[in-house]
Structure formats: structure tokens, C-alpha cells
Design a protein around this motif. Structure first.
Motif, short mmCIF file in Angstrom:
data_model
loop_
_atom_site.label_atom_id
_atom_site.label_comp_id
_atom_site.label_asym_id
_atom_site.label_seq_id
_atom_site.Cartn_x
_atom_site.Cartn_y
_atom_site.Cartn_z
N TYR A 106 4.63 1.07 1.38
CA TYR A 106 5.62 1.33 0.33
C TYR A 106 5.85 2.82 0.23
N PHE A 107 7.10 3.25 0.33
CA PHE A 107 7.45 4.67 0.31
C PHE A 107 8.30 4.92 -0.95
N PRO A 108 7.67 5.44 -2.03
CA PRO A 108 8.36 5.55 -3.32
C PRO A 108 9.72 6.22 -3.24
N GLU A 109 9.83 7.32 -2.48
CA GLU A 109 11.09 8.06 -2.46
C GLU A 109 12.24 7.21 -1.91
N GLU A 110 11.94 6.41 -0.89
CA GLU A 110 12.98 5.56 -0.30
C GLU A 110 13.29 4.37 -1.21
N VAL B 202 0.83 -1.21 0.00
CA VAL B 202 0.00 0.00 0.00
C VAL B 202 0.87 1.26 0.00
N ILE B 203 0.59 2.16 -0.95
CA ILE B 203 1.26 3.47 -0.98
C ILE B 203 0.36 4.51 -0.31
N ALA B 204 -0.94 4.43 -0.59
CA ALA B 204 -1.87 5.41 -0.01
C ALA B 204 -3.27 4.82 0.05
N ASP B 205 -3.98 5.18 1.12
CA ASP B 205 -5.40 4.83 1.27
C ASP B 205 -6.17 6.15 1.26
N MET B 206 -6.87 6.40 0.16
CA MET B 206 -7.56 7.68 0.00
C MET B 206 -8.93 7.62 0.66
N SER B 207 -8.91 7.61 1.99
CA SER B 207 -10.16 7.58 2.74
C SER B 207 -9.95 8.26 4.08
N ILE C 182 2.11 11.29 -4.37
CA ILE C 182 2.61 9.92 -4.52
C ILE C 182 4.03 9.92 -5.06
N LEU C 183 4.28 10.70 -6.11
CA LEU C 183 5.64 10.83 -6.66
C LEU C 183 6.03 12.31 -6.69
N LYS C 184 7.18 12.63 -6.13
CA LYS C 184 7.64 14.02 -6.11
C LYS C 184 8.42 14.32 -7.38
N GLY C 185 8.19 15.53 -7.90
CA GLY C 185 8.96 15.97 -9.06
C GLY C 185 10.41 16.21 -8.68
#
Length: 427
Positions: free
Chosen positions: A345-349, A103-108, A116-119
Motif C-alpha cells: 500500500y502506497f499512501p501517496e498514490e 502492508v505499508i512498512a515492515d520496520m525490520s 509513512i505520510l508526507k506533509g
């Protein structure tokens, strides 16, 4: 089309590169460096839209990319930052990394908007690299690279109570009677394809959200029919009303039906099977048998196990009021916080540790180290800070770059260049 899942590709924007230029004005023959910084790349943001109730928008378009930042310019001009890309999803959408399923995000709940992804950050222009020993730096920092990811979107309905049971047991009829929901009802299997939500208003400020989870069949936990898609919606419910056809109008045994559905819940997720249940023995208006009361038979089977049974009729409304007040009382005793899924799950890491190639070559008397791995690391690291510089040194050692430089014949005092970074090598 049932649209509660979608797999999409997302990419943030790359940071704009820093610029290399020198001040050129009349009567200023040796102007210093004045290259500007690059602009920031766009973020990829997920945002809850109250007007959406399916993921249908993501079934046709599957690639979403933010714009790159603008390059820096002359005269210290900063490159323009790119706009973020905002992806609207219905409340209850869970964003997962496609390969691992984490899970990256729970939109609730309170989470209405999440990056979710940083430029990528913009690269520094050559104005930042001037020093007492290097007064005409001819290099600038590249912009931080973009991040990209394949993600799985899953819509998990948010309701306090889920209606479960075989197709055609009267769940949709019950929902339409007790709420303002208007499900499409017809006499065929898998009548309800999309989960229907409604609010049960008991007056005096008492209410709860109820969802008609589409009909389950045997083998649903193994994906038979639309099993997995339907079972997914039960994951957030705090308790379940198990609707059963007490009149056996389709020739099935109601007691057997209850056991079969509970077996599917157990096989799919044992945690869900443990949640409180109440049995709604429906279609009592169709019971004509004088020999045996099927409702009493259901009660004798399940009430000793702590599962309350209510005789109801979705058509006439008999017994429904008692059922709803009982459910409302049970909900008050349960934990009130909504069931949400923690980030795993932490995309940046994760993305900084991807194993990417690099090269070590000797050009014009200096050692040049290049490759996406190096570019990514430099984009993420602030070499001006003590912590950042220590990370940089550890990176060179852990990745084997120092060993490769020594194998290539580097000696103390030789120059190493990595994109916009240039330094002398000392052990």
C-alpha cells in the motif's frame, strides 16, 4: 497486558498557504507582488527503537498528528516548515492500512526509519503569478492538504527459531536454560503472555536467536484464547522446535499434541506449516514407565516423515546440547536473509485517487471550481512542468469537470478560477 497490536490514526501536516501582498514603500507607488510561500507541513515518520519490545505506548494514545506549515508573509517571507512527528516502534513492527490490511512498512532488517505520510507542500505566494498580462495577481496557491490514515500496527517477533507447543510443555524452562532470557515461569496455562527472545551462544562465533512463542491451544487458528496474537509471532521464524511433554505429565498424548499443533499452524498459514521442524521430547526426567518408551513411540511416528526427534530434559539439561547443534546446522542450510513483508500500500498514490466532491459555480462573470478534490489535485501537481500540465488537463476531463463547465454555459475566452489558479477556457 499483551500488546502486540494497536490501531491508530495518523495525520501529516497541511502545507502553509501562499500569501497575497504587494510591495509598499515610499517613492514606490506601484510595487509588485511580494507575497511569500507557505511552509511545508510535518511528515509522519516511523522509526525503530531498540529499547522497545511491545506496542503498549499505542494502546492509550491513538491519535498522532503532525503540525501544519506556517503561512507565507509579506516581503517574500517564507512560512516556517513544521516539525516532523516521529513514532517509535519496536523492531519487527509491521504497519498496515487498517481497512485493507495491506502492508505499508515492515520496520525490520535494514528498514529503521520510513516516512509513512508526507506533509503537504507550502503554497506559492502571489509573487510567482505575476506575468506580462497579469501584473497584480490577487491570488496565491493554497498549501497542499494533509494526508490522514488509520493504520494497524502488528509486532511480529524476529527470531531464527520459534519454540511451539501446548502450554506447560517446558518451552520457557528450555529457553531460560539455553539463553540469557529470564521468562516468568509458573504452572498454569498461558503462562507466557509476551514472546520471550534469547540468543543461543554455541561458542566460536556460532549463535542464533530463539523465541518462546506463547502456548497454543486447539482452535488457536480461529482466534480461540489468544491464538491469532501468538501465531503472528511465528511468521518470521525460519524453523521451529516443537516442544512436547513426552512424560504426559498432564495426561495428554504427546503424539496427538504434535498433530494438533501442526493442524493449527496449517489452518493459520500453510506456508508456516511447511517450514522445517525438529521435535524436542521434553520432561524425560519424569518418565517412569517400564512398559513403553514414549520417546521411541514419537520417533517411530515422525522420523520416517523426516522430522528429527531429540529426547531432552529442560530441568537436568540432558540432550539439549545435541538439539542445539543440530538446529544450528539446519539453519546454515536455510536462506539467511530475514523474512520481511513487502510494501503493498502506497499512501501517496492511494490518497490522491479518493473520490471527493467538487462544485462548479458562476461568480462575478467567472466560473469557480472548488472542493477538496480540486485542492488535493492542485497540491500534488506541478503545473509549470509539461507532464504536470498534461495531468491537469486529463484530470479535468476524467473527473467530468469540463462537461460540467460546458453544461453551466462556459464559452471560449471565459475565465475559470480554482483556488490559486486562474486561466482562460479554450477547447
Amino acid at each position: 497486558m499483551f500488546a502486540d497490536r494497536a490501531k491508530i490514526y495518523i495525520r501529516s501536516g497541511k502545507g502553509g498557504d501562499g500569501h497575497v501582498s504587494f510591495r509598499r514603500e515610499l517613492y514606490v507607488p506601484n510595487g509588485g507582488p511580494d507575497g511569500g510561500d507557505g511552509g511545508r507541513g510535518g511528515d509522519v515518520i516511523f522509526e525503530v527503537d531498540e529499547g522497545l519490545n511491545t506496542l503498549a505506548d499505542y494502546r492509550h494514545k491513538r491519535k498522532f498528528a503532525a503540525k501544519d506549515g506556517e503561512q507565507g508573509g509579506k516581503r517574500r517571507c517564507h512560512g516556517k516548515d513544521a516539525e516532523d512527528i516521529i513514532l517509535k516502534v519496536p523492531e519487527g513492527t509491521v504497519v498496515k492500512e487498517a481497512e485493507s490490511g495491506k502492508v505499508i512498512a515492515d520496520m525490520s532488517g535494514e528498514n529503521r526509519r520510513q516516512v509513512i505520510l508526507k506533509g503537504g507542500k507550502g503554497g506559492l505566494g502571489n509573487q510567482h503569478f505575476a506575468s506580462s498580462t497579469m501584473q497584480i495577481p490577487k491570488y496565491a496557491q493554497p498549501g497542499q492538504p494533509a494526508q490522514e490514515l488509520n493504520v494497524q500496527l502488528e509486532l511480529k517477533v524476529i527470531a531464527d527459531v520459534g519454540l511451539v507447543g501446548f502450554p506447560n510443555v517446558g518451552k520457557s524452562t528450555l529457553l531460560s536454560r539455553v539463553t540469557n532470557a529470564n521468562p516468568k515461569i509458573a504452572n498454569y496455562h498461558f503462562t507466557t503472555l509476551n514472546p520471550n527472545l534469547g540468543v543461543v551462544d554455541l561458542g566460536d562465533g556460532e549463535s542464533f536467536v530463539i523465541a518462546d512463542i506463547p502456548g497454543l491451544i486447539e482452535g488457536a487458528s480461529e482466534g480461540v484464547g489468544l491464538g491469532h496474537e501468538f501465531l503472528r509471532h511465528i511468521e518470521r521464524t525460519k524453523m521451529m522446535i516443537h516442544v512436547v511433554d513426552a512424560a504426559s505429565s498432564e495426561g495428554r498424548d504427546p503424539v496427538d499434541d504434535i498433530y494438533k499443533i501442526n493442524e493449527e499452524l496449517e489452518a493459520y498459514n500453510p506456508e508456516i506449516a511447511k517450514r522445517p521442524q525438529v521435535i524436542a521430547a521434553n520432561k524425560t526426567d519424569l518418565i517412569y514407565s517400564e512398559d513403553e518408551d514414549p520417546v521411541e513411540r514419537i520417533r517411530a511416528e515422525f522420523e520416517p516423515k523426516g522430522v528429527k526427534v531429540f529426547a531432552i530434559s529442560g530441568v537436568s539439561g540432558a540432550g539439549i546440547k545435541e538439539l542445539l547443534y543440530y538446529v544450528n546446522d539446519q539453519l546454515k542450510q536455510l536462506e539467511q536473509a530475514p523474512i520481511t513483508f513487502e510494501q503493498e500500500y502506497f499512501p501517496e498514490e492511494e490518497l490522491i485517487h479518493i473520490d471527493l466532491p467538487y462544485t462548479v459555480e458562476k461568480e462575478d462573470g467567472m466560473y469557480v471550481v472548488e472542493g477538496p478534490k480540486i485542492e488535493k489535485m492542485l497540491g500534488y501537481t506541478n503545473l509549470d512542468s509539461e507532464k504536470g500540465f498534461a495531468f491537469f488537463q486529463k484530470f479535468l476531463k476524467d473527473t467530468g469537470i469540463l462537461d460540467e463547465l460546458e453544461a453551466a454555459g462556459i464559452e471560449e475566452g471565459d475565465t475559470v478560477r480554482m483556488y490559486g489558479l486562474q486561466f482562460d477556457y479554450y477547447k
